[in-house]
Design a protein around this motif. Sequence first.
Motif, short mmCIF file in Angstrom:
data_model
loop_
_atom_site.label_atom_id
_atom_site.label_comp_id
_atom_site.label_asym_id
_atom_site.label_seq_id
_atom_site.Cartn_x
_atom_site.Cartn_y
_atom_site.Cartn_z
N VAL A 131 0.79 -1.16 0.11
CA VAL A 131 0.14 -0.05 -0.10
C VAL A 131 0.84 1.25 0.05
CG1 VAL A 131 -1.70 1.33 1.32
CG2 VAL A 131 -1.92 -1.30 1.18
N THR A 132 0.70 2.14 -0.88
CA THR A 132 1.61 3.28 -1.13
C THR A 132 0.35 4.53 -1.00
OG1 THR A 132 3.25 2.14 -2.24
CG2 THR A 132 3.19 4.58 -2.58
N PHE A 133 0.80 5.42 -0.14
CA PHE A 133 0.30 6.80 -0.06
C PHE A 133 1.13 7.88 -0.89
CE2 PHE A 133 -3.31 7.04 3.32
CZ PHE A 133 -3.88 5.65 2.92
N VAL A 134 0.49 8.39 -1.74
CA VAL A 134 1.33 9.64 -2.37
C VAL A 134 0.74 11.05 -1.96
CG1 VAL A 134 2.29 10.22 -4.46
CG2 VAL A 134 1.91 7.91 -4.14
N ASN A 135 1.44 11.71 -1.35
CA ASN A 135 0.94 12.93 -1.07
C ASN A 135 0.69 13.82 -2.33
OD1 ASN A 135 0.58 15.71 -0.17
ND2 ASN A 135 1.06 14.79 2.11
N THR A 136 -0.40 14.38 -2.28
CA THR A 136 -0.55 15.27 -3.67
C THR A 136 0.16 16.77 -3.55
OG1 THR A 136 -2.68 16.24 -2.58
CG2 THR A 136 -2.94 14.47 -4.16
N ASP B 172 9.60 3.34 11.14
CA ASP B 172 8.33 2.18 11.17
C ASP B 172 7.27 2.78 11.98
OD1 ASP B 172 9.55 0.14 9.49
OD2 ASP B 172 10.76 -0.79 11.47
N GLY B 173 6.14 2.31 11.34
CA GLY B 173 4.87 2.82 12.10
C GLY B 173 4.59 4.27 12.25
N ASP B 174 5.33 5.28 11.44
CA ASP B 174 5.17 6.85 11.86
C ASP B 174 3.97 7.10 10.86
OD1 ASP B 174 6.35 7.02 9.15
OD2 ASP B 174 7.72 8.39 9.88
N GLY B 175 3.47 6.58 10.09
CA GLY B 175 2.37 6.85 9.38
C GLY B 175 2.47 7.75 7.89
N ALA B 176 1.80 8.51 7.47
CA ALA B 176 2.13 9.20 6.38
C ALA B 176 1.91 10.81 6.83
CB ALA B 176 0.84 8.85 5.58
N THR B 177 2.52 11.63 5.84
CA THR B 177 2.42 13.14 6.13
C THR B 177 0.99 13.44 5.79
OG1 THR B 177 2.74 13.32 3.39
CG2 THR B 177 4.59 13.47 4.91
N LEU B 178 0.81 14.68 6.48
CA LEU B 178 -0.49 15.31 6.54
C LEU B 178 -0.97 15.59 5.28
CD1 LEU B 178 -0.44 17.31 9.90
CD2 LEU B 178 -1.02 14.92 9.51
N GLY B 179 -2.16 15.61 4.94
CA GLY B 179 -2.82 15.99 3.63
C GLY B 179 -3.56 15.05 2.65
N SER B 180 -3.75 15.30 1.59
CA SER B 180 -4.38 14.37 0.42
C SER B 180 -3.42 13.60 -0.15
CB SER B 180 -5.28 15.21 -0.46
OG SER B 180 -6.25 15.98 0.17
N HIS B 181 -3.95 12.36 -0.19
CA HIS B 181 -2.78 11.46 -0.86
C HIS B 181 -3.71 10.48 -1.86
CE1 HIS B 181 -1.16 11.96 2.81
NE2 HIS B 181 -0.13 11.55 2.51
N LYS B 182 -3.03 10.38 -3.00
CA LYS B 182 -3.55 9.22 -3.83
C LYS B 182 -2.97 7.79 -3.68
CE LYS B 182 -4.36 12.52 -7.64
NZ LYS B 182 -4.30 12.39 -9.07
#
Length: 156
Positions: free
Chosen positions: A54-59, A82-92
């Motif tokens: 699973v990949t979250f790409v910040n817009t 590890d486990g820090d999550g994703a950057t804040l904001g909208s992601h594809k």
Amino acid sequence: MPTPTTRLFMSLLILTATFATGCNKESLPQGAKKTSKVTVTVTYKGAPVEGATVTFVNTDGPPSANGRTDAQGKARLKTYLDGDGATLGSHKVIIEKSEAVGGQQNVNVDSPEYNPNAPPATVKYHLPSKYNSIATSGLTADVKDGPNEFTFDLKD
């Protein structure tokens, strides 16, 4: 005035505390963006998907976050640590699960098993290929400050 033994004990105590706190912290790269914990659940045809990436790409641009699903279809994302999550904001969101099948796989050209005439391995996709492209997945997520949980039920 403290005795030499007391001073030695206090010095060791300070040194131990400094060492313990300093060694447990992993350092973030300079300019690292704020992240929030993200847990993702992936299902396909109603069943959990194990081994999907699973990949979250910040817009707003890099860095992206990623994780791999477990037997329950759950993944914890990682951006820096590890486990820090994703950057804040909208992601594809991209979700991919594939394997190399047949042909010559993972053989170094210097290896005696290498055969330059062998056909290459082919890729077998276990999920619809539309989900493994940022242009076609249609999946999005908005990461907010605090814990975030997303469920993606993939369809054909």
